[in-house]
Design a protein around this motif. Structure first.
Motif, PDB file in Angstrom:
ATOM      1  N   LEU A 207       2.312  -3.567   8.293  1.00 27.10           N
ATOM      2  CA  LEU A 207       1.176  -4.287   7.709  1.00 27.10           C
ATOM      3  C   LEU A 207       0.064  -4.497   8.717  1.00 27.10           C
ATOM      4  O   LEU A 207      -1.124  -4.483   8.366  1.00 27.10           O
ATOM      5  CB  LEU A 207       1.652  -5.631   7.154  1.00 27.10           C
ATOM      6  CG  LEU A 207       2.565  -5.559   5.924  1.00 27.10           C
ATOM      7  CD1 LEU A 207       3.091  -6.943   5.571  1.00 27.10           C
ATOM      8  CD2 LEU A 207       1.830  -4.945   4.730  1.00 27.10           C
ATOM      9  N   TRP A 214      -5.633  -2.732   1.579  1.00 27.57           N
ATOM     10  CA  TRP A 214      -4.462  -3.558   1.324  1.00 27.57           C
ATOM     11  C   TRP A 214      -3.718  -3.147   0.065  1.00 27.57           C
ATOM     12  O   TRP A 214      -2.488  -3.203   0.009  1.00 27.57           O
ATOM     13  CB  TRP A 214      -4.870  -5.035   1.253  1.00 27.57           C
ATOM     14  CG  TRP A 214      -4.942  -5.646   2.617  1.00 27.57           C
ATOM     15  CD1 TRP A 214      -6.066  -5.882   3.350  1.00 27.57           C
ATOM     16  CD2 TRP A 214      -3.835  -6.069   3.413  1.00 27.57           C
ATOM     17  NE1 TRP A 214      -5.735  -6.421   4.565  1.00 27.57           N
ATOM     18  CE2 TRP A 214      -4.372  -6.560   4.639  1.00 27.57           C
ATOM     19  CE3 TRP A 214      -2.461  -6.090   3.234  1.00 27.57           C
ATOM     20  CZ2 TRP A 214      -3.570  -7.054   5.655  1.00 27.57           C
ATOM     21  CZ3 TRP A 214      -1.655  -6.581   4.251  1.00 27.57           C
ATOM     22  CH2 TRP A 214      -2.202  -7.059   5.453  1.00 27.57           C
ATOM     23  N   LYS A 215      -4.412  -2.738  -0.961  1.00 24.93           N
ATOM     24  CA  LYS A 215      -3.729  -2.324  -2.186  1.00 24.93           C
ATOM     25  C   LYS A 215      -2.858  -1.096  -1.924  1.00 24.93           C
ATOM     26  O   LYS A 215      -1.687  -1.038  -2.330  1.00 24.93           O
ATOM     27  CB  LYS A 215      -4.744  -2.032  -3.285  1.00 24.93           C
ATOM     28  CG  LYS A 215      -5.397  -3.270  -3.879  1.00 24.93           C
ATOM     29  CD  LYS A 215      -6.297  -2.907  -5.049  1.00 24.93           C
ATOM     30  CE  LYS A 215      -6.914  -4.159  -5.676  1.00 24.93           C
ATOM     31  NZ  LYS A 215      -7.802  -3.812  -6.820  1.00 24.93           N
ATOM     32  N   LYS A 217      -1.847  -0.117   0.980  1.00 21.77           N
ATOM     33  CA  LYS A 217      -0.853  -0.483   1.995  1.00 21.77           C
ATOM     34  C   LYS A 217       0.373  -1.117   1.336  1.00 21.77           C
ATOM     35  O   LYS A 217       1.519  -0.771   1.663  1.00 21.77           O
ATOM     36  CB  LYS A 217      -1.477  -1.445   3.006  1.00 21.77           C
ATOM     37  CG  LYS A 217      -0.581  -1.771   4.190  1.00 21.77           C
ATOM     38  CD  LYS A 217      -1.290  -2.710   5.173  1.00 21.77           C
ATOM     39  CE  LYS A 217      -2.424  -2.005   5.884  1.00 21.77           C
ATOM     40  NZ  LYS A 217      -2.988  -2.858   6.973  1.00 21.77           N
ATOM     41  N   LEU A 218       0.149  -2.017   0.408  1.00 24.28           N
ATOM     42  CA  LEU A 218       1.267  -2.672  -0.263  1.00 24.28           C
ATOM     43  C   LEU A 218       2.017  -1.702  -1.172  1.00 24.28           C
ATOM     44  O   LEU A 218       3.243  -1.780  -1.303  1.00 24.28           O
ATOM     45  CB  LEU A 218       0.762  -3.873  -1.064  1.00 24.28           C
ATOM     46  CG  LEU A 218       0.226  -5.042  -0.228  1.00 24.28           C
ATOM     47  CD1 LEU A 218      -0.361  -6.117  -1.134  1.00 24.28           C
ATOM     48  CD2 LEU A 218       1.328  -5.631   0.650  1.00 24.28           C
TER      49      LEU A 218
END
Length: 711
Positions: A207, A214-215, A217-218
């Motif tokens: 992370l 971020w979208k 990445k998650l």
């Protein structure tokens, strides 16, 4: 020809020689010596696992399930991947103690090299060398690598996963990331939930370091978690779906399930304890609360294999300052072992070699095995500190230097990796600080983060000292001074055995070098020598501790490092490694001669009797109740059917009592009621040659009976 002179001599280009790191080669050779020297003296190593390897060589069926016995009756109480590797080595070299140890020894050396590979790109060569050296000198890592226990290969696998994770971040490649999480799943299939100790570090580092929105990445992290979960559960789900009649019983489980084994006996029970006094409640089911390996207190034996501390002659040893009570006089403490044997009261001191220094008991939760009392300072207690904690004070100062002034949005590559190693270290420390049950050799999980943070921390603190970065410049001498004091604390209880010279030398050298850094900061050449010398001084005692297994003997069942509790003349682990045959040749000859086609040569309650016969003969000698005799495998009805089907007719069981061993009193009573007692003179040996250490393994004393049943 390129690279050759006119006379045909091969020439090595100077550039290639310069690229070789001869210091790293020296460190690797040191690790190889510590891990491999004298392993050829081991006959059986941990006989429980060696018996499984012997059985696995006999068929693909046994190989896939990691069957303990050649008959495919019950598995070992761990997943199969490590034993697949050991079986491959045994296939190539034959079944020997050293051949099943070798993959773990090589994995230990591989871990040392991986530390260098992981640290060098970001922190440089000096930090990488120090990290590798610390890893090589971690006592418990060496002790475990010299056995056929699983943990060394597990750590190597997790470091390989770390390398893949770092590569994924550096190259921003999804495939490497998925591979990294898949390797954790492989680790799970080596030692189950212990592999998951690193998962928080993998999540945090990904992370922080992976560069994407971020979208996405998650979403990628979710995919990686799915991959890890699929690999994790693949073996368990496949095995649990196979009809029970077509596979061995899953050793260590209460419901014949790999999943239950993973999350019960090898999972939450380790955190909550095995239900013994002083170790918490809950944990494993009542009839699984004490296993033979963890607490083998058997009144019908003069030898105890509990911590591998049987001394020559089969005599019980006494710990300095406290005597182990005679096993036949031990009284139940309300939590009897599954075999019906008395439990061991919480307050008893550990057996010699149990982890604490001379004259000190483990005490409290898990104290029977030298793991000290649960609490925030548990890893600093004398029972555990000598295994992997030597440099923890220095690591604390190093983390201050590495992370001082950290801003989450502007993390450097160094700070991200420091956070990775710290997120590996802290949850692991918390677990061992509060866990109700574990053995000392589990502490190998601390070795990689301690090594990485010590090596990288030294490099960072030296730069801060040399560049005169305000208050941070004093972290290096302060860290050396504090760690010197802590190491003197570890050494002090052993002063009588190792001599006062160790304490004096360590104290003078460590303190002197720290003071030199404090007082002679302007003399750059002198302080540079003092800085590296100070680190080497701190590694002197851990290096000696690491050498003790090869100096004084290994404990293959419950590995640990440190001077012998009874002085330099005693081996630490004569009993735990099963270093001499415990076969009753007269018994073996009798049951072999009278076998009329039965699949099993004979059955016995637990693995401690069966394993040496399996290794020596390759025959199906079966532990009715698995490892400790507590697995609920048999009922009287099932056993009657086995006899009727001509699978077995001989049973070597205690002359009286049962208390749950090998299936419970029902099974024992059925054997006694339906069997014919074989006269002892027909099968019982009185020859000392059958027991080189003078002990009386099961089948060689007067407290066992051989029954024959024909239906």
């Amino acid at each position: 020809m390129r690279g050759c002179s006119q006379e045909g001599e091969i020439k090595i280009k100077p550039g290639k020689l310069q690229r070789l790191d001869f210091i790293l080669i020296g460190i690797a050779l040191l690790a190889a010596f510590l891990n491999i020297y004298k392993i050829w003296n081991e006959q059986y190593a941990n006989a429980y696992y060696t018996a499984a390897v012997t059985s696995m060589l006999q068929s693909w069926h046994n190989f896939f399930y990691a069957s303990l016995d050649p008959g495919g009756y019950v598995t070992v109480d761990k997943p199969p991947v490590t034993f697949w590797v050991q079986t491959l080595f045994a296939y190539i070299f034959g079944v020997h103690g050293w051949s099943v140890i070798l993959p773990q020894a090589l994995a230990g050396v591989g871990s040392v090299l991986l530390m260098y590979i992981l640290v060098k790109p970001t922190y440089g060569k000096t930090a990488a060398r120090l990290a590798s050296l610390v890893m090589a000198c971690t006592p418990i890592a060496v002790a475990v690598s010299r056995t056929n226990n699983i943990d060394s290969l597990l750590v190597f696998t997790l470091l390989l996963a770390t390398w893949m994770l770092f590569r994924a971040v550096n190259n921003q490649k999804l495939a490497w990331l998925l591979g990294a999480f898949a390797m954790i799943g492989v680790g799970f299939n080596m030692k189950m939930l212990q592999a998951y100790m690193v998962v928080p570090a993998f999540y945090v580092f990904y992370l922080l370091a992976f560069k994407t929105g971020w979208k996405k990445k998650l979403a990628v992290l979710a995919a990686a978690t799915v991959v890890m979960s699929v690999v994790t559960l693949s073996y368990a789900v496949v095995v649990d779906m196979i009809p029970e009649k077509n596979r061995p019983y899953i050793g260590g489980s209460q419901t014949n399930s790999v999943l239950e084994l993973a999350f019960g006996y090898n999972g939450i029970a380790r955190l909550k304890g095995m239900g013994r006094g002083g170790m918490g409640s809950g944990g494993a089911p009542p009839d699984q609360r004490q296993t033979r390996q963890e607490e083998d207190v058997t009144p019908d034996r003069q030898q105890t294999r509990q911590d591998g501390d049987n001394m020559p002659g089969g005599q019980q040893v006494q710990q300095a300052g406290s005597n182990m009570p005679d096993q036949q006089q031990m009284q139940p403490d309300g939590n009897n072992s599954p075999g019906g044997y008395p439990g061991v009261n919480e307050g008893l001191s550990p057996a010699p070699g149990g982890g604490g220094p001379p004259g000190q008991g483990g005490g409290g939760g898990g104290g029977m095995f030298g793991t000290g009392r649960a609490g925030p300072l548990r890893l600093l207690q004398s029972e555990l500190s000598g295994q992997a904690s030597w440099l923890l004070p220095f690591v604390a100062f190093a983390c201050v230097g590495l992370l001082a002034g950290t801003r989450l949005r502007k993390l450097t590559a160094k700070q991200k990796e420091a956070l990775f190693w710290l997120t590996w270290l802290l949850p692991t420390m918390v677990f061992f600080s509060v866990a109700g049950f574990f053995h000392q050799y589990y502490l190998i999980m601390l070795a990689p983060p301690v090594a990485a943070l010590a090596g990288t921390g030294w490099a960072e603190l030296w730069n801060q000292y040399r560049n005169k970065e305000g208050w941070k410049r004093w972290l290096l001498p302060a860290g050396l001074l504090a760690t010197t004091a802590f190491e003197l604390y570890i050494l002090q209880p052993y002063q009588e055995q190792i001599g006062a010279g160790w304490l004096i030398g360590m104290g003078v050298a460590g303190t002197g070098l720290a003071l030199l850094l404090l007082l002679a900061a302007k003399k750059e050449k002198l302080v540079s020598i003092a800085a590296i010398a100070g680190m080497l001084v701190l590694l002197a005692a851990p290096l000696y501790w690491s050498a003790t297994p090869l100096l004084y003997g290994d404990n293959s069942m419950l590995p640990q490092a440190g001077p012998s509790r009874q002085g330099f003349g005693q081996r630490q682990g004569m009993g735990g490694g099963m270093n001499s045959s415990s076969i009753n040749t007269k018994l073996l000859e009798y049951v072999t001669r009278n076998n009329t086609g039965e699949a099993y040569l004979f059955m016995t309650p637990e693995a401690s009797t069966a394993e040496s016969y399996i290794i020596e003969t390759g025959q199906a000698v079966v532990a009715m109740g698995g490892f400790s005799g507590s697995d609920p495998i048999l009922t009287a009805e099932k056993l009657a059917q086995m006899v009727a089907d001509k699978k077995v007719k001989f049973f070597l069981i205690p002359s009286s009592g049962s208390g749950g061993r090998g299936g419970g009193s029902e099974v024992m009573d059925w054997i006694r009621a339906n069997g014919t007692e074989v006269p002892k003179e027909e099968w019982q040996s009185n020859s000392a040659q059958d027991s080189p250490q003078g002990g009386r393994p099961m089948g060689m004393g007067n407290s066992e009976t051989l029954y024959e049943i024909n239906i």
